[in-house]
Design a protein around this motif. Structure first.
Motif, PDB file in Angstrom:
ATOM      1  N   TYR A  63       0.840  -1.193   0.000  1.00 36.56           N
ATOM      2  CA  TYR A  63       0.000   0.000   0.000  1.00 36.56           C
ATOM      3  C   TYR A  63       0.879   1.249   0.000  1.00 36.56           C
ATOM      4  CZ  TYR A  63      -4.029  -2.902   1.244  1.00 36.56           C
ATOM      5  OH  TYR A  63      -5.018  -3.843   1.249  1.00 36.56           O
ATOM      6  N   PHE A  64       0.425   2.263  -0.733  1.00 32.70           N
ATOM      7  CA  PHE A  64       1.086   3.561  -0.740  1.00 32.70           C
ATOM      8  C   PHE A  64       0.063   4.647  -0.423  1.00 32.70           C
ATOM      9  CE2 PHE A  64       3.707   0.997  -3.560  1.00 32.70           C
ATOM     10  CZ  PHE A  64       4.998   1.367  -3.229  1.00 32.70           C
ATOM     11  N   VAL A  65       0.445   5.577   0.428  1.00 36.20           N
ATOM     12  CA  VAL A  65      -0.338   6.789   0.648  1.00 36.20           C
ATOM     13  C   VAL A  65       0.447   7.949   0.051  1.00 36.20           C
ATOM     14  CG1 VAL A  65      -1.358   8.361   2.336  1.00 36.20           C
ATOM     15  CG2 VAL A  65      -1.399   5.898   2.752  1.00 36.20           C
ATOM     16  N   LEU A  66      -0.163   8.659  -0.892  1.00 39.48           N
ATOM     17  CA  LEU A  66       0.469   9.800  -1.537  1.00 39.48           C
ATOM     18  C   LEU A  66      -0.119  11.074  -0.954  1.00 39.48           C
ATOM     19  CD1 LEU A  66       0.230   7.398  -3.784  1.00 39.48           C
ATOM     20  CD2 LEU A  66       1.019   9.167  -5.337  1.00 39.48           C
ATOM     21  N   ASP A  67       0.735  11.902  -0.384  1.00 37.20           N
ATOM     22  CA  ASP A  67       0.346  13.197   0.172  1.00 37.20           C
ATOM     23  C   ASP A  67       0.955  14.268  -0.719  1.00 37.20           C
ATOM     24  OD1 ASP A  67      -0.419  15.316   1.706  1.00 37.20           O
ATOM     25  OD2 ASP A  67       0.847  14.851   3.426  1.00 37.20           O
ATOM     26  N   ILE A  68       0.124  14.835  -1.623  1.00 37.61           N
ATOM     27  CA  ILE A  68       0.624  15.678  -2.706  1.00 37.61           C
ATOM     28  C   ILE A  68       0.314  17.143  -2.437  1.00 37.61           C
ATOM     29  CG2 ILE A  68       0.593  16.062  -5.197  1.00 37.61           C
ATOM     30  CD1 ILE A  68      -1.142  13.037  -4.431  1.00 37.61           C
ATOM     31  N   ASP A  69       1.326  17.987  -2.552  1.00 41.14           N
ATOM     32  CA  ASP A  69       1.150  19.435  -2.446  1.00 41.14           C
ATOM     33  C   ASP A  69       1.590  20.046  -3.770  1.00 41.14           C
ATOM     34  OD1 ASP A  69       1.476  22.221  -1.956  1.00 41.14           O
ATOM     35  OD2 ASP A  69       1.546  21.808   0.205  1.00 41.14           O
ATOM     36  N   TYR A  70       0.609  20.431  -4.605  1.00 38.23           N
ATOM     37  CA  TYR A  70       0.936  20.944  -5.929  1.00 38.23           C
ATOM     38  C   TYR A  70       1.566  22.328  -5.864  1.00 38.23           C
ATOM     39  CZ  TYR A  70      -1.929  17.102  -7.658  1.00 38.23           C
ATOM     40  OH  TYR A  70      -2.435  15.856  -7.923  1.00 38.23           O
ATOM     41  N   GLU A  71       1.218  23.101  -4.849  1.00 34.09           N
ATOM     42  CA  GLU A  71       1.767  24.445  -4.730  1.00 34.09           C
ATOM     43  C   GLU A  71       3.262  24.397  -4.414  1.00 34.09           C
ATOM     44  OE1 GLU A  71      -0.445  28.445  -3.381  1.00 34.09           O
ATOM     45  OE2 GLU A  71      -0.255  26.934  -1.816  1.00 34.09           O
ATOM     46  N   LEU A  72       3.655  23.507  -3.511  1.00 35.80           N
ATOM     47  CA  LEU A  72       5.062  23.358  -3.138  1.00 35.80           C
ATOM     48  C   LEU A  72       5.809  22.391  -4.051  1.00 35.80           C
ATOM     49  CD1 LEU A  72       4.731  23.111   0.755  1.00 35.80           C
ATOM     50  CD2 LEU A  72       5.315  25.128  -0.618  1.00 35.80           C
ATOM     51  N   GLN A  73       5.071  21.715  -4.962  1.00 39.29           N
ATOM     52  CA  GLN A  73       5.633  20.707  -5.844  1.00 39.29           C
ATOM     53  C   GLN A  73       6.366  19.632  -5.038  1.00 39.29           C
ATOM     54  OE1 GLN A  73       7.924  23.070  -8.701  1.00 39.29           O
ATOM     55  NE2 GLN A  73       6.259  22.857 -10.159  1.00 39.29           N
ATOM     56  N   CYS A  74       5.699  19.150  -4.012  1.00 34.14           N
ATOM     57  CA  CYS A  74       6.296  18.135  -3.150  1.00 34.14           C
ATOM     58  C   CYS A  74       5.268  17.066  -2.828  1.00 34.14           C
ATOM     59  CB  CYS A  74       6.805  18.779  -1.860  1.00 34.14           C
ATOM     60  SG  CYS A  74       7.513  17.606  -0.688  1.00 34.14           S
ATOM     61  N   THR A  75       5.650  15.831  -3.020  1.00 33.53           N
ATOM     62  CA  THR A  75       4.790  14.710  -2.668  1.00 33.53           C
ATOM     63  C   THR A  75       5.520  13.811  -1.687  1.00 33.53           C
ATOM     64  OG1 THR A  75       3.614  14.699  -4.784  1.00 33.53           O
ATOM     65  CG2 THR A  75       3.598  12.662  -3.514  1.00 33.53           C
ATOM     66  N   ARG A  76       4.891  13.539  -0.571  1.00 29.18           N
ATOM     67  CA  ARG A  76       5.451  12.615   0.412  1.00 29.18           C
ATOM     68  C   ARG A  76       4.776  11.265   0.238  1.00 29.18           C
ATOM     69  NH1 ARG A  76       5.557  17.576   2.715  1.00 29.18           N
ATOM     70  NH2 ARG A  76       7.559  18.214   3.593  1.00 29.18           N
ATOM     71  N   LEU A  77       5.571  10.243   0.179  1.00 32.03           N
ATOM     72  CA  LEU A  77       5.082   8.898  -0.068  1.00 32.03           C
ATOM     73  C   LEU A  77       5.264   8.053   1.185  1.00 32.03           C
ATOM     74  CD1 LEU A  77       4.040   7.022  -2.383  1.00 32.03           C
ATOM     75  CD2 LEU A  77       6.415   6.357  -2.712  1.00 32.03           C
ATOM     76  N   TYR A  78       4.180   7.453   1.656  1.00 28.87           N
ATOM     77  CA  TYR A  78       4.214   6.577   2.827  1.00 28.87           C
ATOM     78  C   TYR A  78       3.923   5.157   2.350  1.00 28.87           C
ATOM     79  CZ  TYR A  78       3.813  11.022   5.278  1.00 28.87           C
ATOM     80  OH  TYR A  78       4.017  12.302   5.726  1.00 28.87           O
ATOM     81  N   ALA A  79       4.827   4.234   2.633  1.00 25.39           N
ATOM     82  CA  ALA A  79       4.713   2.868   2.126  1.00 25.39           C
ATOM     83  C   ALA A  79       4.486   1.889   3.265  1.00 25.39           C
ATOM     84  CB  ALA A  79       5.988   2.489   1.367  1.00 25.39           C
ATOM     85  N   TYR A  80       3.634   0.887   3.017  1.00 23.05           N
ATOM     86  CA  TYR A  80       3.297  -0.133   4.019  1.00 23.05           C
ATOM     87  C   TYR A  80       3.299  -1.515   3.376  1.00 23.05           C
ATOM     88  CZ  TYR A  80       1.500   3.847   6.666  1.00 23.05           C
ATOM     89  OH  TYR A  80       1.366   5.041   7.327  1.00 23.05           O
ATOM     90  N   PRO A  81       3.717  -2.540   4.107  1.00 27.08           N
ATOM     91  CA  PRO A  81       3.566  -3.915   3.610  1.00 27.08           C
ATOM     92  C   PRO A  81       2.088  -4.246   3.422  1.00 27.08           C
ATOM     93  CG  PRO A  81       5.054  -3.825   5.503  1.00 27.08           C
ATOM     94  CD  PRO A  81       4.394  -2.488   5.415  1.00 27.08           C
ATOM     95  N   GLU A  82       1.823  -5.277   2.630  1.00 26.75           N
ATOM     96  CA  GLU A  82       0.435  -5.630   2.320  1.00 26.75           C
ATOM     97  C   GLU A  82      -0.362  -6.008   3.568  1.00 26.75           C
ATOM     98  OE1 GLU A  82      -2.033  -8.285  -0.975  1.00 26.75           O
ATOM     99  OE2 GLU A  82       0.067  -8.741  -0.541  1.00 26.75           O
ATOM    100  N   ASP A  83       0.293  -6.574   4.584  1.00 29.86           N
ATOM    101  CA  ASP A  83      -0.439  -6.989   5.782  1.00 29.86           C
ATOM    102  C   ASP A  83      -0.648  -5.841   6.776  1.00 29.86           C
ATOM    103  OD1 ASP A  83       2.137  -6.661   6.654  1.00 29.86           O
ATOM    104  OD2 ASP A  83       2.365  -8.682   7.499  1.00 29.86           O
TER     105      ASP A  83
END
Length: 364
Positions: A284-304
């Motif tokens: 699983y990935f959670v994408l936290d996108i800020d278009y104004e700052l042109q920055c995306t933080r990606l949070y990754a988790y195992p499937e379980d």
């Protein structure tokens, strides 16, 4: 100027927010919650209750996408000649703000309990022939196919092309039955077009995906979609067919007036991916996108650890601003994530290359 960064940040500490209990939610409560969310003037206390019910309802669909994605991966591996090596299969939960906007659209009269795309899967294949192989395989599989919408044979007015398969699923763990899942099966070119349209929405805030935008903007994307469809037909038949001269000339006139490609080129690739991890453990990935700052933080988790991914998603979603997006995606590699959602890094080079050629009047 400075380029944005896609910051790869694995989550080490569990977020504070806890997912609400999923018991006690019925479809009648969900229907009522949808009516409240559709009313812009509903009292704050009622809206708070409605958002809680909608969160639980949406959360139940996580098991639905897990089931349907597993089926799709099996079918792709079995049905396609290359075993699916050049095919992407990903899934996502619909964003809450998008759910609310859909409920509030006066032209839809949508009910929350009947919304069929809260759980969404996407299959991206090389050719139209592959699209229909997968569509046929799903129809023959042991799934409850509710409806098929073929937007390739009958494209939408804006040029959108894809085949949508609506299936129904039971989730015994939460006592709910008949939940919907929408699977979009599309070609790589159709996906490139859809990603570019969404990118244009981000930078121009026109709501093109939902029917907004000026006539020339809508006409531009419809023309490109038609030319891409002709390109695919020519590639699959082995013929060399030049795009209609009139279409290319109209496309050039609109570009001269609206500078659509110039706007897209200016932001394309403005979010850069940095980081050393391969995220091979991720499900699983959670994408936290800020278009104004042109920055995306990606949070990754195992499937379980889907519950933890969901908690982070809900937490980030509640805090997002006007120029931010949050997305929960089920994907098994960072590479597939970026290919399936290029609009979230504004990486639309494939569309730009083809559209530039059409505007320039060049044949393939």
């Amino acid at each position: 100027g400075d380029r944005g960064l896609l910051c790869l940040a694995p989550v080490r500490q569990p977020p504070v927010l806890r997912v609400m209990t999923r018991t006690g939610v019925t479809k009648s409560k969900v229907k009522r919650a949808g009516r409240i969310l559709a009313c812009r003037d509903a009292p704050e206390e009622e809206r708070h209750w409605a958002f809680g019910v909608a969160d639980i309802w949406r959360s139940a669909h996580k098991e639905v996408i897990g089931e349907m994605e597993g089926t799709l991966r099996e079918l792709v591996s079995r049905e396609l000649a290359d075993g699916g090596n050049n095919t992407l299969v990903v899934s996502r939960l619909k964003r809450m703000d998008t759910i609310v906007k859909k409920l509030q659209r006066p032209d839809l009269s949508m009910k929350l309990n009947e919304m069929n795309d809260i759980a969404g899967c996407r299959v991206i294949v090389p050719t139209k022939h592959d699209v229909y192989r997968i569509v046929t395989a799903v129809r023959d599989a042991r799934v409850r196919l509710y409806r098929t919408k073929d937007y390739i044979r009958t494209p939408k007015d804006d040029g959108y092309r894809s085949v949508h398969l609506i299936t129904r699923h039971d989730v015994p763990s939460v006592g709910l039955t008949g939940l919907f899942c929408e699977t979009q099966v599309r070609t790589e070119l159709q996906h490139a077009w859809a990603s570019a349209l969404e990118t244009y929405d981000v930078i121009c805030q026109q709501g093109m995906k939902f029917g907004g935008g000026a006539y020339e903007e809508k006409r531009f994307f419809a023309l490109v979609a038609a030319l891409l469809a002709e390109e695919e037909c020519a590639s699959e038949s082995g013929e060399v067919i030049g795009a209609l001269k009139e279409q290319r000339e109209e496309l050039r006139r609109i570009e001269d007036k609206m500078s659509i490609l110039k706007k897209l080129r200016a932001c394309s690739g403005s979010v850069t991916i940095l980081g050393g991890e391969d995220y091979s453990y991720a499900g699983y990935f959670v994408l936290d996108i800020d278009y104004e700052l042109q920055c995306t933080r990606l949070y990754a988790y195992p499937e379980d650890e889907g519950v933890r991914a969901e908690e982070t998603y809900f937490q980030k979603e509640r805090k997002k601003g006007d120029f931010q997006d949050v997305l929960l995606v089920k994907a098994f590699s960072l590479q597939n994530l970026c290919k399936a959602y290029p609009n979230y890094s504004l990486n639309i080079c494939k569309f730009l290359d083809l559209a530039n050629r059409f505007v320039a009047g060049e044949d393939r």
